[in-house]
Design an enzyme around this catalytic site. Sequence first.
Site, PDB file in Angstrom:
ATOM      1  N   TYR A  97     -10.823  -5.947  -5.496  1.00  0.00           N
ATOM      2  CA  TYR A  97     -10.155  -6.129  -6.785  1.00  0.00           C
ATOM      3  C   TYR A  97     -10.930  -7.076  -7.703  1.00  0.00           C
ATOM      4  O   TYR A  97     -10.355  -7.765  -8.527  1.00  0.00           O
ATOM      5  CB  TYR A  97      -8.736  -6.671  -6.569  1.00  0.00           C
ATOM      6  CG  TYR A  97      -7.884  -5.755  -5.740  1.00  0.00           C
ATOM      7  CD1 TYR A  97      -7.335  -4.599  -6.281  1.00  0.00           C
ATOM      8  CD2 TYR A  97      -7.655  -6.017  -4.385  1.00  0.00           C
ATOM      9  CE1 TYR A  97      -6.570  -3.739  -5.509  1.00  0.00           C
ATOM     10  CE2 TYR A  97      -6.879  -5.155  -3.606  1.00  0.00           C
ATOM     11  CZ  TYR A  97      -6.342  -4.021  -4.177  1.00  0.00           C
ATOM     12  OH  TYR A  97      -5.581  -3.175  -3.418  1.00  0.00           O
ATOM     13  N   HIS A 102      -4.212  -8.889   2.874  1.00  0.00           N
ATOM     14  CA  HIS A 102      -5.631  -8.892   3.224  1.00  0.00           C
ATOM     15  C   HIS A 102      -5.908  -9.960   4.277  1.00  0.00           C
ATOM     16  O   HIS A 102      -5.276 -11.022   4.291  1.00  0.00           O
ATOM     17  CB  HIS A 102      -6.490  -9.168   1.988  1.00  0.00           C
ATOM     18  CG  HIS A 102      -6.619  -7.981   1.091  1.00  0.00           C
ATOM     19  ND1 HIS A 102      -6.976  -8.068  -0.241  1.00  0.00           N
ATOM     20  CD2 HIS A 102      -6.431  -6.652   1.334  1.00  0.00           C
ATOM     21  CE1 HIS A 102      -7.000  -6.866  -0.776  1.00  0.00           C
ATOM     22  NE2 HIS A 102      -6.676  -5.992   0.147  1.00  0.00           N
ATOM     23  N   LYS A 156      -2.820  -1.686   8.399  1.00  0.00           N
ATOM     24  CA  LYS A 156      -4.277  -1.707   8.313  1.00  0.00           C
ATOM     25  C   LYS A 156      -4.886  -2.891   9.054  1.00  0.00           C
ATOM     26  O   LYS A 156      -5.905  -2.763   9.733  1.00  0.00           O
ATOM     27  CB  LYS A 156      -4.701  -1.731   6.837  1.00  0.00           C
ATOM     28  CG  LYS A 156      -6.173  -1.462   6.628  1.00  0.00           C
ATOM     29  CD  LYS A 156      -6.469  -1.190   5.173  1.00  0.00           C
ATOM     30  CE  LYS A 156      -7.933  -0.764   4.986  1.00  0.00           C
ATOM     31  NZ  LYS A 156      -8.229  -0.456   3.571  1.00  0.00           N
ATOM     32  N   ARG A 159      -0.784  -0.900  -6.923  1.00  0.00           N
ATOM     33  CA  ARG A 159      -1.228  -2.089  -6.190  1.00  0.00           C
ATOM     34  C   ARG A 159      -2.290  -2.845  -6.996  1.00  0.00           C
ATOM     35  O   ARG A 159      -2.272  -4.078  -7.070  1.00  0.00           O
ATOM     36  CB  ARG A 159      -1.770  -1.648  -4.835  1.00  0.00           C
ATOM     37  CG  ARG A 159      -2.270  -2.750  -3.909  1.00  0.00           C
ATOM     38  CD  ARG A 159      -2.545  -2.101  -2.554  1.00  0.00           C
ATOM     39  NE  ARG A 159      -3.384  -2.893  -1.664  1.00  0.00           N
ATOM     40  CZ  ARG A 159      -2.931  -3.788  -0.794  1.00  0.00           C
ATOM     41  NH1 ARG A 159      -1.635  -4.060  -0.743  1.00  0.00           N
ATOM     42  NH2 ARG A 159      -3.756  -4.443   0.000  1.00  0.00           N
ATOM     43  N   ARG A 161       0.849  -1.195   0.000  1.00  0.00           N
ATOM     44  CA  ARG A 161       0.000   0.000   0.000  1.00  0.00           C
ATOM     45  C   ARG A 161       0.885   1.246   0.000  1.00  0.00           C
ATOM     46  O   ARG A 161       2.000   1.228   0.512  1.00  0.00           O
ATOM     47  CB  ARG A 161      -0.898   0.016   1.238  1.00  0.00           C
ATOM     48  CG  ARG A 161      -1.882  -1.141   1.329  1.00  0.00           C
ATOM     49  CD  ARG A 161      -2.668  -1.080   2.624  1.00  0.00           C
ATOM     50  NE  ARG A 161      -3.671  -2.140   2.717  1.00  0.00           N
ATOM     51  CZ  ARG A 161      -3.451  -3.340   3.240  1.00  0.00           C
ATOM     52  NH1 ARG A 161      -2.246  -3.632   3.744  1.00  0.00           N
ATOM     53  NH2 ARG A 161      -4.410  -4.252   3.290  1.00  0.00           N
TER      54      ARG A 161
END
Length: 388
Positions: free
Chosen positions: A357, A347, A245, A324, A213
């Site tokens: 995505y 993720h 994150k 990304r 990221r």
Amino acid sequence: MGKGYMAKILIGRYEATIYREGDGYTGAISLGFGPDGVRKRIKRKARTKREVKDKLIEAVGDLEKGIKTETNHTVAQCVNDFLTYGLKGKSDNTLKVYTSIAKNHIIPRIGRVRLKDLNVDHVEKLLQVIAETKSTETVRRTHNLLVRSIRMAERRDRVGRNVAALVDPPEGVAGRPSSSLSLDQAAKLVVVAQDPKWRLGAYVVLSLMSGIRTEEARMLRWTDVDLEKAVVYVLRADRHRGDTKTKKSRRGLSLPQVAVAVLAAHKAQQAGERLAVGELWQENDLLFCHRDGAALDAHQVRAEFRKITRAAGLGDRWVPRELRHTFVSLLSDQNVPVERIADLVGHANTRTTETVYRHRLRPVITGGAEVMDTIFGTGSETPGSKSA
């Protein structure tokens, strides 16, 4: 016109005086004397006796609730107080975003409104005006800033109700969907980014070939990189308290040889810059920084990135986060399974990958660095010279 009419009334247990003053009326409630011997009074002004009385009743209600009503405390002061005291520990980028929202949206439109007079109509109209030209994210951030600012004023007994919390923010203008570069476009970008004149060329190559990221890339330190083992460790991000994150976002990624070579050249160039500025160098150990070692913010990275995309003949509509998206798209084209892609991009689960995505993924059946080496070559070969 001087004082003429005067009347005394009781409001709860307080004695109030209403008298004519100027073109209207003034009401006053005596609260006795303070420790310094100075008389303490609450005063309100209005055009009619009825309006003055209503204001005094409201003031007494606030007084009994423990609210220290400041009649001239404005929305601008309230928001500025929050920006000064309510964002301690937040990232510099968060502070810049909220400061920009306050300066460009809230203060010009409702900044002069007294906090005690702010109502739902003020907030709804403000958000609706913003929604006509700005994204939903900007609308929601504006609403969030107002709610949190007034909440802090509530804690300080400056207002009795948070009217902003009663409002549901509207949807803003639909933003441009994120895109991904084609293989040919990515190959051109990688070639151009390796030109030493670009201080963030290595940033572009690393982001495209590792899928990290943008907020993670800005916080990378040289202690997080092992060029001999071709590994980069993602341990922090430009977020609150520097946390990534999600927990799964803390990960180690193998690097393709093209990225290793670009990072090695970048490290040597940065060492030269450090020698050039001498004592002015700011020791932050950052991979990507200003010529004096100072940290970069998202806006500065975006501006430099667009210079590189223009030089590559790709125009200037691209933004760094789309590197990304490109990473995910290229891996999917090479038949890397979604489970593996989810691990590489950090993720928590494949559901996030498939949701964010979904336009980049193809239903198929293999790892990041090896695939990037296959796509872009490992040495002197021109990126993209191999067929996909």
